[in-house]
Design a protein around this motif. Structure first.
Motif, mmCIF file in Angstrom:
data_model
loop_
_atom_site.group_PDB
_atom_site.id
_atom_site.type_symbol
_atom_site.label_atom_id
_atom_site.label_comp_id
_atom_site.label_asym_id
_atom_site.label_seq_id
_atom_site.Cartn_x
_atom_site.Cartn_y
_atom_site.Cartn_z
ATOM 1 N N ALA A 74 -45.911 0.463 -34.512
ATOM 2 C CA ALA A 74 -44.889 0.177 -35.521
ATOM 3 C C ALA A 74 -45.029 1.128 -36.715
ATOM 4 O O ALA A 74 -44.032 1.646 -37.226
ATOM 5 C CB ALA A 74 -44.989 -1.271 -35.983
ATOM 6 N N LYS A 75 -46.260 1.363 -37.123
ATOM 7 C CA LYS A 75 -46.501 2.278 -38.243
ATOM 8 C C LYS A 75 -46.084 3.702 -37.864
ATOM 9 O O LYS A 75 -45.403 4.378 -38.635
ATOM 10 C CB LYS A 75 -47.975 2.245 -38.625
ATOM 11 N N ASN A 76 -46.480 4.143 -36.658
ATOM 12 C CA ASN A 76 -46.127 5.496 -36.205
ATOM 13 C C ASN A 76 -44.619 5.674 -36.052
ATOM 14 O O ASN A 76 -44.088 6.751 -36.320
ATOM 15 C CB ASN A 76 -46.814 5.814 -34.871
ATOM 16 N N GLU A 77 -43.947 4.639 -35.600
ATOM 17 C CA GLU A 77 -42.500 4.700 -35.376
ATOM 18 C C GLU A 77 -41.696 4.317 -36.624
ATOM 19 O O GLU A 77 -40.473 4.257 -36.582
ATOM 20 C CB GLU A 77 -42.109 3.784 -34.218
ATOM 21 N N LYS A 78 -42.409 3.987 -37.693
ATOM 22 C CA LYS A 78 -41.798 3.606 -38.971
ATOM 23 C C LYS A 78 -40.876 2.380 -38.828
ATOM 24 O O LYS A 78 -39.799 2.325 -39.417
ATOM 25 C CB LYS A 78 -41.057 4.783 -39.592
ATOM 26 N N CYS A 79 -41.331 1.422 -38.031
ATOM 27 C CA CYS A 79 -40.587 0.172 -37.875
ATOM 28 C C CYS A 79 -41.033 -0.801 -38.961
ATOM 29 O O CYS A 79 -42.230 -0.990 -39.192
ATOM 30 C CB CYS A 79 -40.846 -0.451 -36.506
ATOM 31 N N ASP A 80 -40.066 -1.409 -39.620
ATOM 32 C CA ASP A 80 -40.373 -2.389 -40.656
ATOM 33 C C ASP A 80 -40.733 -3.737 -40.044
ATOM 34 O O ASP A 80 -41.548 -4.470 -40.591
ATOM 35 C CB ASP A 80 -39.168 -2.556 -41.590
ATOM 36 N N TYR A 81 -40.106 -4.048 -38.917
ATOM 37 C CA TYR A 81 -40.321 -5.325 -38.246
ATOM 38 C C TYR A 81 -40.424 -5.100 -36.742
ATOM 39 O O TYR A 81 -39.726 -4.261 -36.187
ATOM 40 C CB TYR A 81 -39.161 -6.289 -38.514
ATOM 41 N N VAL A 82 -41.295 -5.887 -36.113
ATOM 42 C CA VAL A 82 -41.397 -5.866 -34.654
ATOM 43 C C VAL A 82 -41.319 -7.308 -34.181
ATOM 44 O O VAL A 82 -42.094 -8.158 -34.623
ATOM 45 C CB VAL A 82 -42.712 -5.217 -34.164
ATOM 46 N N PHE A 83 -40.370 -7.556 -33.294
ATOM 47 C CA PHE A 83 -40.143 -8.903 -32.773
ATOM 48 C C PHE A 83 -40.427 -8.955 -31.283
ATOM 49 O O PHE A 83 -40.527 -7.925 -30.617
ATOM 50 C CB PHE A 83 -38.681 -9.323 -33.007
ATOM 51 N N GLU A 84 -40.520 -10.169 -30.791
ATOM 52 C CA GLU A 84 -40.624 -10.372 -29.348
ATOM 53 C C GLU A 84 -39.272 -10.036 -28.730
ATOM 54 O O GLU A 84 -38.224 -10.308 -29.316
ATOM 55 C CB GLU A 84 -41.020 -11.825 -29.036
ATOM 56 N N LYS A 85 -39.284 -9.467 -27.545
ATOM 57 C CA LYS A 85 -38.078 -8.963 -26.890
ATOM 58 C C LYS A 85 -36.946 -10.001 -26.850
ATOM 59 O O LYS A 85 -35.803 -9.679 -27.130
ATOM 60 C CB LYS A 85 -38.418 -8.526 -25.466
ATOM 61 N N GLY A 86 -37.235 -11.220 -26.541
ATOM 62 C CA GLY A 86 -36.204 -12.248 -26.419
ATOM 63 C C GLY A 86 -35.512 -12.605 -27.721
ATOM 64 O O GLY A 86 -34.422 -13.171 -27.715
ATOM 65 N N VAL A 87 -36.116 -12.262 -28.843
ATOM 66 C CA VAL A 87 -35.546 -12.604 -30.143
ATOM 67 C C VAL A 87 -34.427 -11.642 -30.537
ATOM 68 O O VAL A 87 -33.460 -12.030 -31.172
ATOM 69 C CB VAL A 87 -36.645 -12.619 -31.229
ATOM 70 N N VAL A 88 -34.567 -10.386 -30.127
ATOM 71 C CA VAL A 88 -33.589 -9.363 -30.495
ATOM 72 C C VAL A 88 -32.485 -9.337 -29.432
ATOM 73 O O VAL A 88 -32.727 -9.052 -28.276
ATOM 74 C CB VAL A 88 -34.258 -7.969 -30.594
ATOM 75 N N ARG A 89 -31.279 -9.665 -29.862
ATOM 76 C CA ARG A 89 -30.156 -9.692 -28.924
ATOM 77 C C ARG A 89 -29.419 -8.356 -28.867
ATOM 78 O O ARG A 89 -28.831 -8.005 -27.859
ATOM 79 C CB ARG A 89 -29.167 -10.785 -29.303
ATOM 80 N N PHE A 90 -29.434 -7.638 -29.973
ATOM 81 C CA PHE A 90 -28.686 -6.382 -30.020
ATOM 82 C C PHE A 90 -29.436 -5.425 -30.936
ATOM 83 O O PHE A 90 -29.902 -5.801 -32.002
ATOM 84 C CB PHE A 90 -27.268 -6.633 -30.558
ATOM 85 N N GLY A 91 -29.513 -4.181 -30.516
ATOM 86 C CA GLY A 91 -30.126 -3.148 -31.352
ATOM 87 C C GLY A 91 -31.638 -3.182 -31.261
ATOM 88 O O GLY A 91 -32.227 -3.829 -30.399
#
Length: 161
Positions: free
Chosen positions: A125-142
């Motif tokens: 997440a730090k390397n990819e500059k992601c602010d948030y990382v969720f479990e796959k099932g939580v993210v429906r789009f994007g």
């Protein structure tokens, strides 16, 4: 008109800077595909088999003792009966302790894998500059699927014994 256009552009730019980059992972896939998970399960299976074999030997010995005592019929002394009962209780205690030990060891090893997953997610997440990382099932789009990158990070890390 120019002022209105400038204000709109500033508003859009400030909104864009507030947008968070979101990533997601499939934790179950990470756990199942991680090479050390299979090794850990195999080691635990071997340990379980070893314990079962040792307990089986003890059980056979107890069965032989029981047959010997039954063969004596009324000639069995209270001391012999008590000794046999003590051995049976010791065997039951040994079975329970073995099961608890095995369960505890399995839990400990699986928690190590879970910790590695968490550390690897934070690293990616730090390397990819992601602010948030969720479990796959939580993210429906994007969002960005980080599962493979996390798995690669896990595989490069120190192996779990």
């Amino acid at each position: 008109m120019r002022k209105l256009l400038m204000i709109t552009l500033l508003g859009v730019a400030s909104t864009m800077s507030l947008a968070a980059k979101i990533g997601f992972v499939d934790s179950q896939e990470l756990f199942m595909k991680y090479s050390q998970t299979k090794v850990l399960r195999e080691n635990l299976t071997k340990e379980k088999k070893k314990l079962e074999d040792a307990l089986k030997k003890q059980e056979i010995e107890l069965q032989k003792l029981r047959v010997d005592l039954e063969g004596k019929g009324n000639k069995v002394t209270d001391k012999e009966r008590k000794a046999f009962e003590d051995k049976v209780e010791k065997f039951k205690k040994s079975v329970n302790e073995s099961q608890q030990k095995l369960s505890s060891e399995e839990l400990k090893k699986m928690q190590e894998v879970e910790r590695l997953i968490t550390v690897s997610i934070k690293t990616v997440a730090k390397n990819e500059k992601c602010d948030y990382v969720f479990e796959k099932g939580v993210v429906r789009f994007g969002g960005v699927d980080l599962t493979q990158k996390v798995l690669n990070t896990m595989e490069k890390s120190k192996k779990i014994n």
